[in-house]
Design an enzyme around this catalytic site. Structure first.
Site, mmCIF file in Angstrom:
data_model
loop_
_atom_site.group_PDB
_atom_site.id
_atom_site.type_symbol
_atom_site.label_atom_id
_atom_site.label_comp_id
_atom_site.label_asym_id
_atom_site.label_seq_id
_atom_site.Cartn_x
_atom_site.Cartn_y
_atom_site.Cartn_z
ATOM 1 N N LYS A 208 -19.142 -22.071 49.026
ATOM 2 C CA LYS A 208 -18.016 -22.911 49.462
ATOM 3 C C LYS A 208 -18.246 -24.392 49.184
ATOM 4 O O LYS A 208 -19.375 -24.848 48.984
ATOM 5 C CB LYS A 208 -17.714 -22.637 50.934
ATOM 6 C CG LYS A 208 -16.976 -21.296 51.075
ATOM 7 C CD LYS A 208 -16.427 -21.037 52.446
ATOM 8 C CE LYS A 208 -15.620 -19.725 52.399
ATOM 9 N NZ LYS A 208 -15.247 -19.254 53.730
ATOM 10 N N ARG A 248 -20.422 -12.537 54.416
ATOM 11 C CA ARG A 248 -19.469 -12.249 53.328
ATOM 12 C C ARG A 248 -19.883 -13.091 52.128
ATOM 13 O O ARG A 248 -19.842 -14.326 52.206
ATOM 14 C CB ARG A 248 -18.058 -12.601 53.802
ATOM 15 C CG ARG A 248 -16.970 -12.360 52.772
ATOM 16 C CD ARG A 248 -15.610 -12.780 53.325
ATOM 17 N NE ARG A 248 -14.556 -12.537 52.368
ATOM 18 C CZ ARG A 248 -14.212 -13.393 51.402
ATOM 19 N NH1 ARG A 248 -14.833 -14.539 51.277
ATOM 20 N NH2 ARG A 248 -13.234 -13.083 50.566
HETATM 21 N N1 HH2 Z 1 -13.338 -16.964 53.076
HETATM 22 C C1 HH2 Z 1 -12.491 -16.773 52.052
HETATM 23 C C2 HH2 Z 1 -11.628 -15.671 52.028
HETATM 24 N N2 HH2 Z 1 -11.664 -14.743 53.014
HETATM 25 N N3 HH2 Z 1 -12.594 -13.948 55.027
HETATM 26 C C3 HH2 Z 1 -13.450 -14.104 56.044
HETATM 27 N N4 HH2 Z 1 -13.513 -13.170 57.021
HETATM 28 N N5 HH2 Z 1 -14.301 -15.181 56.136
HETATM 29 C C4 HH2 Z 1 -14.293 -16.162 55.189
HETATM 30 O O1 HH2 Z 1 -15.067 -17.136 55.324
HETATM 31 C C5 HH2 Z 1 -13.385 -16.040 54.089
HETATM 32 C C6 HH2 Z 1 -12.530 -14.893 54.046
HETATM 33 C C7 HH2 Z 1 -12.465 -17.757 50.932
HETATM 34 O O2 HH2 Z 1 -13.381 -17.395 49.931
HETATM 35 P P1 HH2 Z 1 -13.030 -16.566 48.601
HETATM 36 O O3 HH2 Z 1 -12.438 -15.249 48.912
HETATM 37 O O4 HH2 Z 1 -14.269 -16.506 47.780
HETATM 38 O O5 HH2 Z 1 -12.009 -17.463 47.813
HETATM 39 P P2 HH2 Z 1 -10.430 -17.417 47.651
HETATM 40 O O6 HH2 Z 1 -9.830 -17.504 48.995
HETATM 41 O O7 HH2 Z 1 -10.138 -18.611 46.784
HETATM 42 O O8 HH2 Z 1 -10.046 -16.128 46.980
#
Ligand code: HH2
Length: 282
Positions: A208, A248
């Protein structure tokens, strides 16, 4: 002698974004076949859960219509769910419903509002804290006491979900969702307050932006997304040490290795002959 199985460590949830625009892996697994292949790879790396998402939640991300989100996630869930536990990362009721019908058994809900679907379908639910909506959430986040406010909201949602009959409720501080760098650090430092609620805690710091900013070079330019593994592992390890039950992550193999070592007693169950070997590098 037990070997290094998941019984001996916290859970690792592998991130599988079937999107063109996620902040880290956007576009990498956008085609169904690529996404399935990445899912299988994460299973081989030791992922306990594969978290399938069809809509980015990053600040400024484009809203995806239900039909398109379903087109992205359903075939991937159908292919992976016979092989591994699958969670659906969505904020849409219709997508959560269809994902469960396709084989997902956990709803990963960054809006902390979909517990009625989990109750109805008899699946688990992750309640994540976020302040505001993705488009504007990073504009000027403010809390008087970020740990207390996040804990209060999550405990309240978890209680509602439990009252509705959801048996498996996870809470997640939502690192980076309407939080400054300092807020994220305060939440990580105060993770024990979330653990003390008695609900299992999941934490997502992987790659992040705050990690990039904290690891900026002398010119002030944040460390690029693909150079954030050290911070991702350090924060995942910290979270597990504080009592989180799951992290995660994008980098499954490295995190599984870290998770295997966190809290492992030096003479307790699970210490194998190989671990007692003193030969360096063996
Ligand atoms: N962070 C993201 C998405 N979903 N779910 C949970 N439970 N906790 C988190 O910290 C979280 C989440 C954001 O990360 P990512 O999926 O890698 O990116 P994007 O939202 O751009 O797809």
């Amino acid at each position: 002698m037990p070997d290094a199985t998941t019984e001996e460590r916290a859970l690792v949830m592998g991130i599988l974004n079937v999107t063109p625009d996620s902040f880290s892996d956007g576009g990498s697994w956008f085609e169904t076949e690529q996404a399935i292949a990445r899912g299988l790879e994460m299973i081989a790396e030791g992922a306990d859960i594969v978290d399938v998402g069809g809509e980015s939640t990053r600040p400024g991300a484009v809203v995806v219509p239900v039909g398109e989100e379903l087109r992205r996630v359903v075939p991937v869930i159908e292919a992976l769910s016979p092989r591994v536990r699958v969670s659906i990362d969505t904020t849409k009721e219709a997508v959560a419903e269809a994902a469960v019908a396709a084989g997902a058994t956990l709803i990963n809900d960054v809006s902390a509002s979909l517990w009625p679907v989990a109750a109805r379908r008899g699946v688990g639910w992750v309640a994540m804290h976020r302040a505001g909506m993705p488009a504007t959430m990073q504009d000027d986040p403010h809390y008087d006491d970020v740990v207390a406010e996040v804990r209060e909201l999550l405990a309240e949602r978890a209680a509602r979900a439990a009252a509705a009959g959801v048996e498996e409720v996870w809470i997640d501080p939502g690192i980076g969702f309407g939080k400054t760098v300092d807020h994220n650090l305060e939440l990580l430092a105060g993770l024990d307050a979330l653990v003390a609620t008695g609900h299992p805690v999941v934490v997502g710091t992987s790659r992040k932006a705050f990690l990039g900013r904290l690891a900026a070079g002398p010119d002030g330019v944040p460390a690029p997304v693909n150079d954030r593994l050290p911070g991702s592992l350090a924060t995942a390890t910290w979270a597990l040490q504080q009592g989180a039950g799951m992290v995660r992550v994008h980098d499954v193999a490295a995190t599984v290795q870290a998770a295997l070592l966190v809290g492992r007693p030096s003479d307790g169950p699970g210490v194998t002959g190989a671990m007692l070997d003193t030969e360096v590098g063996s």
